[in-house]
Design an enzyme around this catalytic site. Sequence first.
Site, PDB file in Angstrom:
ATOM      1  N   GLN A 131       0.848  -1.207   0.000  1.00 23.99           N
ATOM      2  CA  GLN A 131       0.000   0.000   0.000  1.00 23.99           C
ATOM      3  C   GLN A 131       0.875   1.245   0.000  1.00 23.99           C
ATOM      4  O   GLN A 131       1.604   1.488   0.972  1.00 23.99           O
ATOM      5  CB  GLN A 131      -0.907  -0.021   1.232  1.00 23.99           C
ATOM      6  CG  GLN A 131      -1.831   1.171   1.357  1.00 23.99           C
ATOM      7  CD  GLN A 131      -2.605   1.133   2.676  1.00 23.99           C
ATOM      8  OE1 GLN A 131      -2.194   0.451   3.611  1.00 23.99           O
ATOM      9  NE2 GLN A 131      -3.698   1.849   2.751  1.00 23.99           N
ATOM     10  N   GLY A 132       0.799   2.053  -1.044  1.00 25.23           N
ATOM     11  CA  GLY A 132       1.608   3.259  -1.149  1.00 25.23           C
ATOM     12  C   GLY A 132       0.800   4.509  -0.841  1.00 25.23           C
ATOM     13  O   GLY A 132       0.425   5.262  -1.752  1.00 25.23           O
ATOM     14  N   SER A 134       1.305   6.512   2.636  1.00 28.91           N
ATOM     15  CA  SER A 134       2.014   7.446   3.524  1.00 28.91           C
ATOM     16  C   SER A 134       3.223   8.069   2.837  1.00 28.91           C
ATOM     17  O   SER A 134       3.897   7.430   2.028  1.00 28.91           O
ATOM     18  CB  SER A 134       2.477   6.721   4.794  1.00 28.91           C
ATOM     19  OG  SER A 134       1.370   6.221   5.510  1.00 28.91           O
ATOM     20  N   SER A 166       4.264  -1.695   3.905  1.00 28.92           N
ATOM     21  CA  SER A 166       4.405  -3.055   4.429  1.00 28.92           C
ATOM     22  C   SER A 166       4.632  -4.038   3.291  1.00 28.92           C
ATOM     23  O   SER A 166       3.932  -3.999   2.280  1.00 28.92           O
ATOM     24  CB  SER A 166       3.147  -3.454   5.207  1.00 28.92           C
ATOM     25  OG  SER A 166       2.928  -2.565   6.272  1.00 28.92           O
ATOM     26  N   GLU A 249      -9.900  -0.896   6.114  1.00 30.73           N
ATOM     27  CA  GLU A 249      -8.709  -1.077   6.948  1.00 30.73           C
ATOM     28  C   GLU A 249      -9.035  -0.867   8.416  1.00 30.73           C
ATOM     29  O   GLU A 249      -8.502  -1.531   9.295  1.00 30.73           O
ATOM     30  CB  GLU A 249      -7.615  -0.108   6.498  1.00 30.73           C
ATOM     31  CG  GLU A 249      -6.271  -0.332   7.188  1.00 30.73           C
ATOM     32  CD  GLU A 249      -5.193   0.560   6.612  1.00 30.73           C
ATOM     33  OE1 GLU A 249      -5.527   1.616   6.053  1.00 30.73           O
ATOM     34  OE2 GLU A 249      -4.012   0.194   6.706  1.00 30.73           O
ATOM     35  N   SER A 380      -3.723   7.318  12.905  1.00 30.63           N
ATOM     36  CA  SER A 380      -3.338   7.308  14.322  1.00 30.63           C
ATOM     37  C   SER A 380      -4.565   7.487  15.224  1.00 30.63           C
ATOM     38  O   SER A 380      -5.650   7.860  14.770  1.00 30.63           O
ATOM     39  CB  SER A 380      -2.334   8.437  14.588  1.00 30.63           C
ATOM     40  OG  SER A 380      -2.984   9.686  14.403  1.00 30.63           O
TER      41      SER A 380
END
Length: 398
Positions: A131-132, A134, A166, A249, A380
């Site tokens: 997953q790109g 951040s 990841s 997610e 977060s």
Amino acid sequence: MNLNYTPEEEQFRHHVRAWLNEHLPRDWQQLARAQSKRMDEWMAFLKRWQRQLYEAGLAGISWPKQYGGRGATMIEQLILIEEMARAQAPNMLNISIGIELVGPAIMHHGTEAQKQRYLPKILSAEEIWSQGFSEPAAGSDLASLQTRALVKDDSFVVNGQKVWMSWAEYSDYCILLVRTDPTAPKHKGISFLLVDMRSPGITIRPTKQITGEAEFSEVFFDDVVVPRENLVGGLNQGWNVAMTVLAHERGTSAIGYQVRLRTELDGLIRLTKQFERNGRPASQDPLLRQKLAQAYSEVEILKHNIYRAVTQIMRTGKPGPESSIIKLFWSEMDRRQKEIGMEMLGLYSQLVHESKGAIDDGWWPHAFLWSRAGTIYAGSSEIQRNIIAERVLGMPKG
């Protein structure tokens, strides 16, 4: 949802339990604990394991049959996840991103050609995904991304950098958010691409974590060419696709957490009866008993919130903003649970994997360190509180 399972659903549960009893590798946890030193071997094992589940019809079971799924209900998917967690089976390699994020995004927003091309290979683990999203300077403000893509003929040319990707080193494809209209408001000029990770111009630099593993990577894109056919959801419409990804997610991916956290809590309770502190079993400490009771209550609360999220998906086909409540709750709860374990072990909590005298082969300090990540990734805790305040409770922005 109806909390009483039908005879057919109970029969499915027995089928899953019997299959796991027959096929679950008995020594996989030893390999998992040594993954920081044997990552290639660990990844190959997970790929084989997912292939076994796929061939048994147990990967992505709620996906439509024409895309490699089983066409099963959300309840049956819930049962499968519960049984895998109860058997302490390893997760599928492609589940946290490929099955739980990429698959729903393509099914909701992709073309039929994209569904036929990508979905079956996600389930079979033939193609692994990362997953790109951040970026180094964006922090938790995803819409501030600066990676750009210029439209050139029938392609996009991508330049920029992503972080915390990841399994990037082991992935075949990634979902990538890029800015395709720098003049538009920051949520409007974004597009969502499917990128071949072996494309010329991609550089992957693994990041060593505090646990000693290197699951994350920095990834650099230098004039990477992506075919126009790999655009999902339309030009400059990537934010809508990204919201679908994040909703899954933060919500449905937590289905298995409640069983895993319950299993880990049961293990901790057993440990308190065997581990002596101040000359008596730790389980006789009244303060520790209160904390364990609180942890038990929290697992039950999480379970019923997940059932509520599943009901939402069954009614509408997608998670609601309430998924942020689940994400915030399980990640903070996981952190508290591991802190109880570390507090109970005292000085023994410093002994890690392969250390002489380590309790549970150093699992607790490793789990404690990992639990910190849960309060950061997928949005977060601070971001989740903002979402809950604004989109769930309807409070005004400050």
